[in-house]
Scaffold this motif. Structure first.
Motif, short mmCIF file in Angstrom:
data_model
loop_
_atom_site.label_atom_id
_atom_site.label_comp_id
_atom_site.label_asym_id
_atom_site.label_seq_id
_atom_site.Cartn_x
_atom_site.Cartn_y
_atom_site.Cartn_z
N ALA A 190 0.84 -1.20 0.00
CA ALA A 190 0.00 0.00 0.00
C ALA A 190 0.87 1.25 0.00
O ALA A 190 0.61 2.21 -0.73
CB ALA A 190 -0.93 0.00 1.21
N ASP A 191 1.93 1.25 0.80
CA ASP A 191 2.82 2.41 0.85
C ASP A 191 3.56 2.59 -0.47
O ASP A 191 3.69 3.70 -0.98
CB ASP A 191 3.83 2.27 1.99
N GLY A 192 4.03 1.50 -1.04
CA GLY A 192 4.77 1.57 -2.30
C GLY A 192 3.92 2.08 -3.44
O GLY A 192 4.39 2.81 -4.31
N LEU A 193 2.65 1.70 -3.45
CA LEU A 193 1.74 2.11 -4.53
C LEU A 193 0.92 3.34 -4.16
O LEU A 193 0.08 3.78 -4.94
CB LEU A 193 0.80 0.95 -4.89
N ARG A 194 1.16 3.87 -2.96
CA ARG A 194 0.43 5.04 -2.46
C ARG A 194 -1.09 4.82 -2.46
O ARG A 194 -1.87 5.66 -2.87
CB ARG A 194 0.78 6.29 -3.26
N ILE A 195 -1.48 3.66 -1.98
CA ILE A 195 -2.90 3.34 -1.84
C ILE A 195 -3.31 3.76 -0.43
O ILE A 195 -2.73 3.31 0.54
CB ILE A 195 -3.16 1.83 -2.04
N PRO A 196 -4.30 4.63 -0.30
CA PRO A 196 -4.74 5.05 1.05
C PRO A 196 -5.15 3.84 1.89
O PRO A 196 -5.78 2.91 1.38
CB PRO A 196 -5.93 5.97 0.77
N GLY A 199 -8.73 -1.26 4.32
CA GLY A 199 -9.11 -1.62 5.68
C GLY A 199 -7.98 -1.42 6.68
O GLY A 199 -8.00 -2.01 7.75
N LEU A 200 -6.99 -0.60 6.33
CA LEU A 200 -5.87 -0.32 7.22
C LEU A 200 -6.04 1.06 7.84
O LEU A 200 -6.87 1.86 7.40
CB LEU A 200 -4.55 -0.34 6.42
N ALA A 201 -5.23 1.33 8.82
CA ALA A 201 -5.21 2.69 9.39
C ALA A 201 -4.62 3.64 8.35
O ALA A 201 -3.96 3.20 7.41
CB ALA A 201 -4.36 2.69 10.65
N GLY A 202 -4.86 4.92 8.53
CA GLY A 202 -4.29 5.91 7.63
C GLY A 202 -2.78 5.76 7.58
O GLY A 202 -2.13 5.56 8.60
N ARG A 203 -2.23 5.84 6.39
CA ARG A 203 -0.80 5.69 6.23
C ARG A 203 -0.11 7.00 6.59
O ARG A 203 -0.67 8.08 6.39
CB ARG A 203 -0.47 5.29 4.78
N PRO A 204 1.12 6.96 7.09
CA PRO A 204 1.81 8.18 7.52
C PRO A 204 1.95 9.22 6.41
O PRO A 204 1.87 10.41 6.65
CB PRO A 204 3.19 7.69 7.95
N TRP A 205 2.12 8.79 5.19
CA TRP A 205 2.32 9.72 4.07
C TRP A 205 1.03 10.40 3.62
O TRP A 205 1.07 11.37 2.89
CB TRP A 205 2.97 9.01 2.89
N GLU A 206 -0.13 9.89 4.06
CA GLU A 206 -1.40 10.47 3.63
C GLU A 206 -1.60 11.89 4.14
O GLU A 206 -2.23 12.70 3.47
CB GLU A 206 -2.58 9.61 4.09
N ASN A 207 -1.06 12.22 5.28
CA ASN A 207 -1.28 13.53 5.88
C ASN A 207 -0.14 14.50 5.60
O ASN A 207 -0.10 15.58 6.16
CB ASN A 207 -1.46 13.39 7.39
N THR A 208 0.79 14.14 4.74
CA THR A 208 1.93 15.00 4.48
C THR A 208 1.76 15.85 3.23
O THR A 208 2.66 16.57 2.85
CB THR A 208 3.22 14.17 4.34
N ALA A 209 0.60 15.76 2.60
CA ALA A 209 0.38 16.55 1.39
C ALA A 209 0.37 18.03 1.74
O ALA A 209 -0.22 18.45 2.72
CB ALA A 209 -0.93 16.16 0.73
N ILE A 210 1.04 18.80 0.91
CA ILE A 210 1.10 20.24 1.11
C ILE A 210 0.03 20.89 0.24
O ILE A 210 -0.10 20.57 -0.94
CB ILE A 210 2.50 20.78 0.73
N ALA A 211 -0.73 21.78 0.84
CA ALA A 211 -1.78 22.47 0.08
C ALA A 211 -1.13 23.30 -1.02
O ALA A 211 -0.14 23.99 -0.78
CB ALA A 211 -2.59 23.37 1.02
N PRO A 212 -1.68 23.23 -2.22
CA PRO A 212 -1.08 23.98 -3.32
C PRO A 212 -1.22 25.48 -3.10
O PRO A 212 -2.22 25.97 -2.60
CB PRO A 212 -1.88 23.53 -4.55
N SER A 213 -0.18 26.18 -3.47
CA SER A 213 -0.18 27.63 -3.33
C SER A 213 -0.94 28.25 -4.49
O SER A 213 -0.89 27.77 -5.61
CB SER A 213 1.27 28.13 -3.33
#
Length: 57
Positions: free
Chosen positions: A11-17, A22-36
């Protein structure tokens, strides 16, 4: 049957949420930066539109 660690790594390798699998939120899911809304190079989008409009005319 694949273990949870394997499923999480895939899931992490393919960036699948995590929620899709059925997994907990992945650590990388909340690191998105809002576009300027400001162009990074100071380019004015309106000038670019006018230039393209003139080129297509």
């Amino acid at each position: 049957m694949a273990g949870f660690d394997t499923v999480e790594r895939i899931a992490d390798g393919l960036r699948i949420p995590g929620a899709l699998l059925g997994l907990a939120g992945r650590p990388w899911e909340n690191t998105a930066i809002a576009p300027s809304t400001e162009p990074p190079d100071g380019d004015d989008p309106m000038k670019r539109r006018e230039l393209l409009r003139g080129a297509l005319a």
